[in-house]
Scaffold this motif. Structure first.
Motif, PDB file in Angstrom:
ATOM      1  N   MET A   1       0.848  -1.181   0.000  1.00 33.32           N
ATOM      2  CA  MET A   1       0.000   0.000   0.000  1.00 33.32           C
ATOM      3  C   MET A   1       0.895   1.246   0.000  1.00 33.32           C
ATOM      4  O   MET A   1       1.924   1.266   0.665  1.00 33.32           O
ATOM      5  N   LEU A   2       0.435   2.262  -0.699  1.00 34.05           N
ATOM      6  CA  LEU A   2       1.136   3.541  -0.681  1.00 34.05           C
ATOM      7  C   LEU A   2       0.266   4.541   0.065  1.00 34.05           C
ATOM      8  O   LEU A   2      -0.866   4.818  -0.342  1.00 34.05           O
ATOM      9  N   PHE A   3       0.777   5.073   1.161  1.00 34.68           N
ATOM     10  CA  PHE A   3       0.078   6.018   2.020  1.00 34.68           C
ATOM     11  C   PHE A   3       0.595   7.410   1.678  1.00 34.68           C
ATOM     12  O   PHE A   3       1.768   7.720   1.908  1.00 34.68           O
ATOM     13  N   VAL A   4      -0.272   8.238   1.110  1.00 36.23           N
ATOM     14  CA  VAL A   4       0.149   9.533   0.575  1.00 36.23           C
ATOM     15  C   VAL A   4      -0.338  10.640   1.497  1.00 36.23           C
ATOM     16  O   VAL A   4      -1.529  10.723   1.812  1.00 36.23           O
ATOM     17  N   THR A   5       0.586  11.509   1.916  1.00 39.66           N
ATOM     18  CA  THR A   5       0.247  12.534   2.892  1.00 39.66           C
ATOM     19  C   THR A   5       1.069  13.791   2.646  1.00 39.66           C
ATOM     20  O   THR A   5       2.169  13.732   2.091  1.00 39.66           O
ATOM     21  N   SER A   6       0.536  14.913   3.067  1.00 43.80           N
ATOM     22  CA  SER A   6       1.254  16.184   2.926  1.00 43.80           C
ATOM     23  C   SER A   6       2.080  16.522   4.153  1.00 43.80           C
ATOM     24  O   SER A   6       2.816  17.508   4.148  1.00 43.80           O
TER      25      SER A   6
END
Length: 474
Positions: A1-6
């Motif tokens: 899984m790729l967890f994308v966050t700023s």
């Protein structure tokens, strides 16, 4: 899984998203190969070895970038979008040094979303490809759209941490961001004549989660839906909207916390008092037999600071003390400072934020004032409970899901001075009964969930989405 966050608290944190992004992927790593993607802010790249592992080409008005890799000490893999012209700046992830939105925030965060989509599509020769994309709030919300517009069917999940922040930009920006014209419609990216990053994610993602069960219901109503309630009602009917309460990480343990003046457990009130003494010293409060009320918050309208100001005189008149730490709107900072000047020794205000001071105040206060107008989840009330401070909170969002009224804190139902004072009066009553206070404190310290509980629920959604995808492609 790729967890994308700023944002991620390991490097840069502007709010609760940063803490969630640091804790949830680590909890999920026990059962999933989950990796994080974040912009290459100066706070991320400065003084660290970042290994370039892939290249992403330019697209429309979005510059080319590299993907770097940082291996954290605990094994978490963090990928970094390396585009110095976009991210290596002074200020916060979202604001310049003057507190204004970066004028190219659409480009900056479209680049993040597209990089995520391209990694998911196998672009860039990363030598790793996720099976699912998990994006968070508006800054990464274009990623599900970019996948859909390219005909990709990878399952995607978007978590809404605060629906009020939507990432709105002019329609004229579509071309620069590489968004096809046909997507600019009500069933797409359009929101009252503008482009909405958040609506894009809500529309194109396979599943939507929010950070509490109550907030998941609230955002389907006109009062809290921020104009998106119709779409969210549809997602709820489709069983594609789920509320999962955040956890708090293991560092919030009063038995082990090195930042406290005294460490303690739920049965050791004497050791806890060392933090009360230290808190009064830090905030220049007099020795008192009355209760100490804490405010550890952003000092903004959403947090109900105006209601605190309206009730403060009554709290002091009844023998209570107030300690405030945080930053926010200038009008509230000034009003609170003036309040402290009118009540020396009874009200203490420290504009700013220091982690050690905050933890000491959680551990040293008797009650936490939290009259938020809305609160998707809230972490402060869980920190307070874990450290034995009972929250006095408005009955909304995650506060409902994490506070047992009359057992681990106090909830009030009228958003007004009278409503808050009703909760405060109940707090004073409990303070007058040592047995009652001790019983509530013990329950509160055992109440907050850890991240493993949240991770199990996210993991369950991941598995369902991937199983459905496999069935469709079989």
């Amino acid at each position: 899984m790729l967890f994308v966050t700023s944002e991620i608290a390991d490097f840069v944190k502007a709010g609760g998203l940063g803490e969630v992004s640091a804790a949830l992927p680590r909890a999920l790593r026990q059962t999933h190969d989950i990796r994080v993607l974040i912009p290459g802010y100066r706070q991320v790249t400065s003084g660290r070895v970042v290994h370039p592992v892939a290249s992403i080409p330019a697209f429309a008005g979005l510059p080319a970038c590299e993907i770097g890799r940082i291996d954290m000490a605990d094994g978490l893999v963090v990928y970094v979008v390396l585009a110095p012209e976009l991210y290596e700046r002074d200020g916060t992830p979202y604001l310049d040094e003057n507190g204004e939105d970066w004028k190219d925030n659409d480009i900056r965060f479209a680049r993040l979303g597209l990089a995520a989509a391209e990694i998911a599509s196998g672009v860039g020769d990363l030598d790793w490809k996720p099976e699912l994309l998990h994006v968070n709030d508006w800054p990464s919300a274009l990623a599900p759209g970019y996948l859909a517009w390219r005909g990709e069917t990878m399952p995607t999940l978007i978590t809404v941490h605060n629906l009020a922040y939507q990432g709105l930009f002019e329609r004229s920006r579509l071309s620069a961001l590489g968004i096809p014209d046909h997507a600019f419609r009500m069933d797409g990216v359009e929101f009252h004549g503008q482009l909405s990053f958040l609506k894009t994610g809500l529309f194109y993602a396979t599943h939507v989660t929010t950070v509490s069960k109550t907030y998941a219901h609230e955002i389907t109503t006109a009062e809290h839906g921020c104009g998106l309630e119709g779409l969210l009602q549809t997602r709820a009917r489709e069983h594609r909207l789920t509320g999962i309460v955040n956890g708090i990480d293991d560092s919030w343990d009063p038995k082990r916390d090195p930042l406290l003046a005294g460490r303690f457990d739920e049965n050791d009130a004497k050791a806890r008092r060392a933090n009360t003494v230290e808190s009064r010293d830090l905030f220049k409060l007099a020795i008192s037999r009355g209760p100490l009320f804490a405010i550890i918050s952003r000092l903004v309208h959403q947090k109900g600071i105006d209601l605190v100001l309206e009730t403060a005189e009554d709290i002091v008149a009844q023998g209570g003390q107030i300690a405030v730490t945080g930053t926010g709107e200038g009008r509230f900072e000034s009003a609170l400072t003036e309040l402290a000047e009118r009540h020396p020794g009874q009200v203490g205000v420290r504009v700013g934020f220091d982690e050690a001071e905050a933890r000491t105040l959680y551990a040293g206060s008797d009650f936490l004032l939290m009259p938020s107008r809305f609160e998707p989840c809230g972490l402060s009330q869980m920190y307070a409970q874990r450290y034995g401070s009972l929250p006095v909170a408005y009955r909304t969002g995650g506060l409902v899901d994490t506070i047992q009224d009359g057992e681990t804190g106090f909830l009030f139902s009228e958003l007004s001075k009278n409503g808050l004072m009703d909760g405060v009066r109940r707090a004073f009553d409990s303070f007058g009964s040592k047995k009652k206070l001790a019983e509530m404190r013990r329950k509160a310290m055992k109440r907050p969930p850890n991240w493993l509980q949240s991770a199990r629920r996210y993991g369950g959604i991941y598995q369902k989405l991937m199983a459905k995808q496999q069935a469709m492609t079989a």
